[in-house]
Scaffold this active site. Sequence first.
Site, PDB file in Angstrom:
ATOM      1  N   TYR A 127      -5.503  12.608  -3.620  1.00  0.00           N
ATOM      2  CA  TYR A 127      -5.732  12.605  -2.345  1.00  0.00           C
ATOM      3  C   TYR A 127      -5.591  14.834  -2.698  1.00  0.00           C
ATOM      4  O   TYR A 127      -3.972  14.665  -2.113  1.00  0.00           O
ATOM      5  CB  TYR A 127      -5.326  12.143  -1.010  1.00  0.00           C
TER       6      TYR A 127
ATOM      7  N   ASN B 138       0.520  -1.144  -0.100  1.00  0.00           N
ATOM      8  CA  ASN B 138      -0.080  -0.074   0.523  1.00  0.00           C
ATOM      9  C   ASN B 138       1.237   1.242  -0.458  1.00  0.00           C
ATOM     10  O   ASN B 138       2.021   1.475   0.894  1.00  0.00           O
ATOM     11  CB  ASN B 138      -0.883   0.234   0.925  1.00  0.00           C
ATOM     12  N   GLU B 139       0.509   2.227  -1.117  1.00  0.00           N
ATOM     13  CA  GLU B 139       1.807   3.306  -0.887  1.00  0.00           C
ATOM     14  C   GLU B 139       2.401   3.229  -0.705  1.00  0.00           C
ATOM     15  O   GLU B 139       3.474   4.283   0.015  1.00  0.00           O
ATOM     16  CB  GLU B 139       0.797   4.456  -0.388  1.00  0.00           C
TER      17      GLU B 139
ATOM     18  N   GLU C  24       0.938   4.957  -5.164  1.00  0.00           N
ATOM     19  CA  GLU C  24       0.033   6.229  -5.757  1.00  0.00           C
ATOM     20  C   GLU C  24       0.070   7.263  -6.703  1.00  0.00           C
ATOM     21  O   GLU C  24      -0.662   8.044  -7.234  1.00  0.00           O
ATOM     22  CB  GLU C  24       0.565   7.168  -4.598  1.00  0.00           C
TER      23      GLU C  24
ATOM     24  N   GLU D 235      -7.845   4.915  -5.266  1.00  0.00           N
ATOM     25  CA  GLU D 235      -8.197   5.532  -4.172  1.00  0.00           C
ATOM     26  C   GLU D 235      -8.024   6.072  -4.626  1.00  0.00           C
ATOM     27  O   GLU D 235      -7.364   7.590  -4.572  1.00  0.00           O
ATOM     28  CB  GLU D 235      -6.296   5.058  -2.350  1.00  0.00           C
TER      29      GLU D 235
END
Length: 405
Positions: free
Chosen positions: A296, A220-221, A257, A329
């Site tokens: 984000y 994750n990321e 990301e 995401e």
Amino acid sequence: MKALQQITSCILYASLLNVPDLVKSAPTSVYTFDTTSDTTSVAPSVPIGVSAEPFARTDGRLFNINGKTQYFAGTNTYWLGYLKNNADVDLAIQQLQNADLKVTRLWGFGNVNEPSSSGDVYYQLLNSSGQYINYDPNTGIARLDYVVSTAEKQGFKLVLVLLNNWSDLGGINTYTNAYGGNATTFFTDAPSQAAYKNYVSFIVNRYKNSPAIFAWELCNEPRCHGCATSVITNWATDISAYIKSLDPTHMVALGDEGWLAPGYGDGSYAYSGLEGVDFIQNLAISTLDYATFHLYPDQWGYPYPWGNEWIQQHDALAKSAWKPVVLEEYGSPFPNNHTETEGPWQQTVLQNTNIAYDAFWQFGPPLPARSSAVDDYSIDADTPDYDVLVTQHAAAMLAKTPTTS
């Protein structure tokens, strides 16, 4: 670090020190490796790998799931494998399916450096005495077993993430705590990488026969702040090839990301290569089946409308590599008022790209045992936001005509 003999005897562990064979080594509840043994790890107590449903796969720039090539929507439920009550798992998956979401992404890791005495769920213990799997039926890997089994039974898909860049729920930090190094040296540190591969092997071999697995995700990321982007590209090349050697059938993704490096974009943070990730380089890794990116703006210092540009850029880059790309995401920190910021992004995905699927962060379930970790980015079920951004958007994605472009 607690020595082996100090570990509570009420919890079963499997040592993952050298090879994938396990044998009971003492009149305790500890399992350790033995190269001469044919004994295997404690098997799941629920059916896994029994469904005849086809495995998910790429089809051009889209995915074929349940035998159909289509666009669709998904979500994130990182906490799903940490729920202790089977009924909560059943309800959460049913709620996701009721909204016509096809995939959810969850943590397939749960690491600690000391055995938990609080009753929290964790899957793996890493410390100076070794590497162990928690087989306690109430707090260990059995919780993830139940999620995979239930998803398989319901025809639902899971992206299983194998590591976390962040410290939450035991990420890279648990490996460096046990073996030394830090968040940047982890990717090239031999002891940490050996332990990580052991865990990858354990999880992949445990679930590789299940059509519930949509894809394995490396991390994750992942970030390697200040590193050459080749560090993570080389690491992703190695780990994805390793997973493919264990399981050539399921898809593999990086989980990044989508950071871009100098030579593309305006040179600002998201295009600076500062976090050691180059989306374009990673698109060329043949053992990664599709690309991922996150969104984000509030955390990265960009205005919300910039997200539309970010989405279209990644779609165009993935098209040049002829790979599916997933906005896996995205979110904004406005409880019960996400539609204003996230609605335009969804319209960009629908109308201006061939992004295979998108997955909002995150699903907020009205469970009896609602996770305390649900955050301001969550979209709660039974709210106006949920109706627009989840139910209506999922229907629109499914109605979108598949394209070959």
